[in-house]
Write a protein that holds these residues in place. Structure first.
Motif, mmCIF file in Angstrom:
data_model
loop_
_atom_site.group_PDB
_atom_site.id
_atom_site.type_symbol
_atom_site.label_atom_id
_atom_site.label_comp_id
_atom_site.label_asym_id
_atom_site.label_seq_id
_atom_site.Cartn_x
_atom_site.Cartn_y
_atom_site.Cartn_z
ATOM 1 N N LYS B 56 0.858 -1.178 0.000
ATOM 2 C CA LYS B 56 0.000 0.000 0.000
ATOM 3 C C LYS B 56 0.892 1.224 0.000
ATOM 4 O O LYS B 56 1.752 1.388 0.876
ATOM 5 N N GLY B 57 0.690 2.093 -0.987
ATOM 6 C CA GLY B 57 1.364 3.383 -0.989
ATOM 7 C C GLY B 57 0.442 4.422 -0.362
ATOM 8 O O GLY B 57 -0.774 4.350 -0.517
ATOM 9 N N SER B 58 1.029 5.380 0.355
ATOM 10 C CA SER B 58 0.202 6.408 0.971
ATOM 11 C C SER B 58 0.984 7.707 1.098
ATOM 12 O O SER B 58 2.215 7.696 1.274
ATOM 13 N N ASN B 59 0.255 8.823 1.012
ATOM 14 C CA ASN B 59 0.873 10.137 1.115
ATOM 15 C C ASN B 59 -0.229 11.186 1.145
ATOM 16 O O ASN B 59 -1.186 11.109 0.364
ATOM 17 N N LYS B 60 -0.128 12.158 2.023
ATOM 18 C CA LYS B 60 -1.060 13.289 2.094
ATOM 19 C C LYS B 60 -2.510 12.835 2.210
ATOM 20 O O LYS B 60 -3.415 13.510 1.700
ATOM 21 N N GLY B 61 -2.784 11.712 2.839
ATOM 22 C CA GLY B 61 -4.137 11.203 2.999
ATOM 23 C C GLY B 61 -4.624 10.338 1.850
ATOM 24 O O GLY B 61 -5.690 9.747 1.933
ATOM 25 N N PHE B 62 -3.847 10.267 0.773
ATOM 26 C CA PHE B 62 -4.172 9.406 -0.356
ATOM 27 C C PHE B 62 -3.583 8.012 -0.121
ATOM 28 O O PHE B 62 -2.515 7.871 0.470
ATOM 29 N N GLU B 63 -4.297 6.998 -0.614
ATOM 30 C CA GLU B 63 -3.819 5.619 -0.516
ATOM 31 C C GLU B 63 -4.116 4.875 -1.807
ATOM 32 O O GLU B 63 -5.084 5.187 -2.504
ATOM 33 N N ALA B 64 -3.288 3.855 -2.088
ATOM 34 C CA ALA B 64 -3.565 2.940 -3.195
ATOM 35 C C ALA B 64 -2.886 1.620 -2.887
ATOM 36 O O ALA B 64 -1.749 1.606 -2.390
ATOM 37 N N THR B 65 -3.559 0.518 -3.186
ATOM 38 C CA THR B 65 -3.024 -0.809 -2.913
ATOM 39 C C THR B 65 -2.798 -1.556 -4.214
ATOM 40 O O THR B 65 -3.673 -1.599 -5.078
ATOM 41 N N TYR B 66 -1.636 -2.149 -4.335
ATOM 42 C CA TYR B 66 -1.232 -2.931 -5.513
ATOM 43 C C TYR B 66 -1.948 -4.271 -5.457
ATOM 44 O O TYR B 66 -1.625 -5.124 -4.637
ATOM 45 N N ARG B 67 -2.929 -4.466 -6.345
ATOM 46 C CA ARG B 67 -3.711 -5.699 -6.385
ATOM 47 C C ARG B 67 -3.355 -6.478 -7.640
ATOM 48 O O ARG B 67 -3.825 -6.150 -8.739
ATOM 49 N N LYS B 68 -2.537 -7.498 -7.479
ATOM 50 C CA LYS B 68 -2.085 -8.261 -8.652
ATOM 51 C C LYS B 68 -3.223 -9.099 -9.212
ATOM 52 O O LYS B 68 -3.340 -9.276 -10.419
ATOM 53 N N GLU B 69 -4.090 -9.618 -8.341
ATOM 54 C CA GLU B 69 -5.151 -10.513 -8.802
ATOM 55 C C GLU B 69 -6.168 -9.793 -9.692
ATOM 56 O O GLU B 69 -6.763 -10.398 -10.574
ATOM 57 N N THR B 70 -6.343 -8.490 -9.447
ATOM 58 C CA THR B 70 -7.271 -7.712 -10.274
ATOM 59 C C THR B 70 -6.533 -6.715 -11.155
ATOM 60 O O THR B 70 -7.168 -5.913 -11.852
ATOM 61 N N THR B 71 -5.230 -6.773 -11.175
ATOM 62 C CA THR B 71 -4.360 -5.821 -11.916
ATOM 63 C C THR B 71 -4.857 -4.388 -11.755
ATOM 64 O O THR B 71 -5.119 -3.671 -12.737
ATOM 65 N N SER B 72 -4.980 -3.966 -10.504
ATOM 66 C CA SER B 72 -5.519 -2.639 -10.226
ATOM 67 C C SER B 72 -4.678 -1.898 -9.211
ATOM 68 O O SER B 72 -3.916 -2.508 -8.431
ATOM 69 N N PHE B 73 -4.835 -0.570 -9.208
ATOM 70 C CA PHE B 73 -4.112 0.306 -8.271
ATOM 71 C C PHE B 73 -4.979 1.546 -8.087
ATOM 72 O O PHE B 73 -4.626 2.653 -8.473
ATOM 73 N N HIS B 74 -6.125 1.384 -7.478
ATOM 74 C CA HIS B 74 -7.101 2.462 -7.349
ATOM 75 C C HIS B 74 -6.657 3.471 -6.292
ATOM 76 O O HIS B 74 -6.225 3.097 -5.196
ATOM 77 N N LEU B 75 -6.842 4.744 -6.600
ATOM 78 C CA LEU B 75 -6.475 5.824 -5.687
ATOM 79 C C LEU B 75 -7.686 6.211 -4.849
ATOM 80 O O LEU B 75 -8.782 6.390 -5.391
ATOM 81 N N GLU B 76 -7.487 6.372 -3.530
ATOM 82 C CA GLU B 76 -8.573 6.745 -2.626
ATOM 83 C C GLU B 76 -8.122 7.816 -1.657
ATOM 84 O O GLU B 76 -6.955 7.875 -1.276
#
Lengths: 113, 116
Positions: B56-76
């Motif tokens: 999980k990357g995070s900075n300034k209240g933003f987060e995103a998790t590296y999901r290999k099974e769904t090939t996704s990296f959604h920003l929240e």
């Protein structure tokens, strides 16, 4: 802020003329990149360099050439500008490849009429 | 070749709303994933990154998790501010290895506007 400057910042030129954009860094980073930014396409890699005189093509290299004769400068040349090369051009630098952060310059807005 | 697809924008939110910007990718091997942000009139700057699955990357209240099974990296972000108004780019590079050149492949960008 990483020390990256681009010149010129804005340029208007005519179709068929040669154009050179300059990227200058004061960070002594090994890797340098040229991208172009167009609506609907994000940024696309034009050329990159992994050392002095070491360069290679990116995704959209047709019509562009580059040179890197010293660590701090990376030049992008449009040999004969076309209207399709109207774009915003960004230079980026990175200390190493792989997953290391790239630091971007302020961009050059080029208009080819 | 490698590619990145982001959700269509623009996205318009009220201050303190929850933000999600979807990003999916196609790549060979094990890419590293990034979110870059571009404020008006400026170059891009790194917001966060992840280099392997489930990171999980995070900075300034933003987060995103590296999901290999769904090939996704959604920003929240749980509560956006007016100052978060910018263009957000999802990107990938060839991998975390030191021998790769760090070439980035970008998504098309998502314009976020936050109103007071």
């Amino acid at each position: 802020d990483a020390g990256i400057t681009q010149s010129p910042r804005h340029k208007v030129t005519e179709t068929g003329t040669p154009v050179t954009l300059r990227c200058h860094q004061t960070e002594n980073h090994r890797y340098m990149y040229w991208y172009r930014q167009d609506p609907g396409h994000g940024l696309r890699l034009i050329h990159y360099s992994y050392g002095v005189k070491d360069t290679d093509k990116g995704e959209v290299s047709d019509g562009y050439s580059v040179s890197r004769s010293k660590t701090e400068d990376f030049l992008l040349t449009l040999e004969s500008a076309t209207s399709s090369q109207t774009s915003v051009y960004f230079c980026a630098i990175s200390e190493r490849g792989g997953a290391y952060e790239q630091y971007f310059g302020p961009g050059t807005r080029l208009t080819v009429t | 070749g490698d590619s990145v697809t982001q959700m269509e924008g623009p996205v318009t939110l009220s201050e303190e709303a929850f933000l999600t910007i979807n990003c999916t990718y196609t790549a060979t091997g094990y890419p590293s994933l990034f979110w870059y942000v571009q404020y008006p009139g400026e170059g891009l700057q790194l917001l966060l990154k992840a280099t392997k699955a489930d990171d999980k990357g995070s900075n300034k209240g933003f987060e995103a998790t590296y999901r290999k099974e769904t090939t996704s990296f959604h920003l929240e972000k749980g509560s956006v501010q007016v100052s978060d108004s910018a263009v957000y780019f999802c990107a990938l590079s060839e991998g975390a290895g030191g021998t790769s050149y760090g070439k980035l492949t970008f998504g098309q960008g998502t314009i976020l506007t936050v109103h007071p």
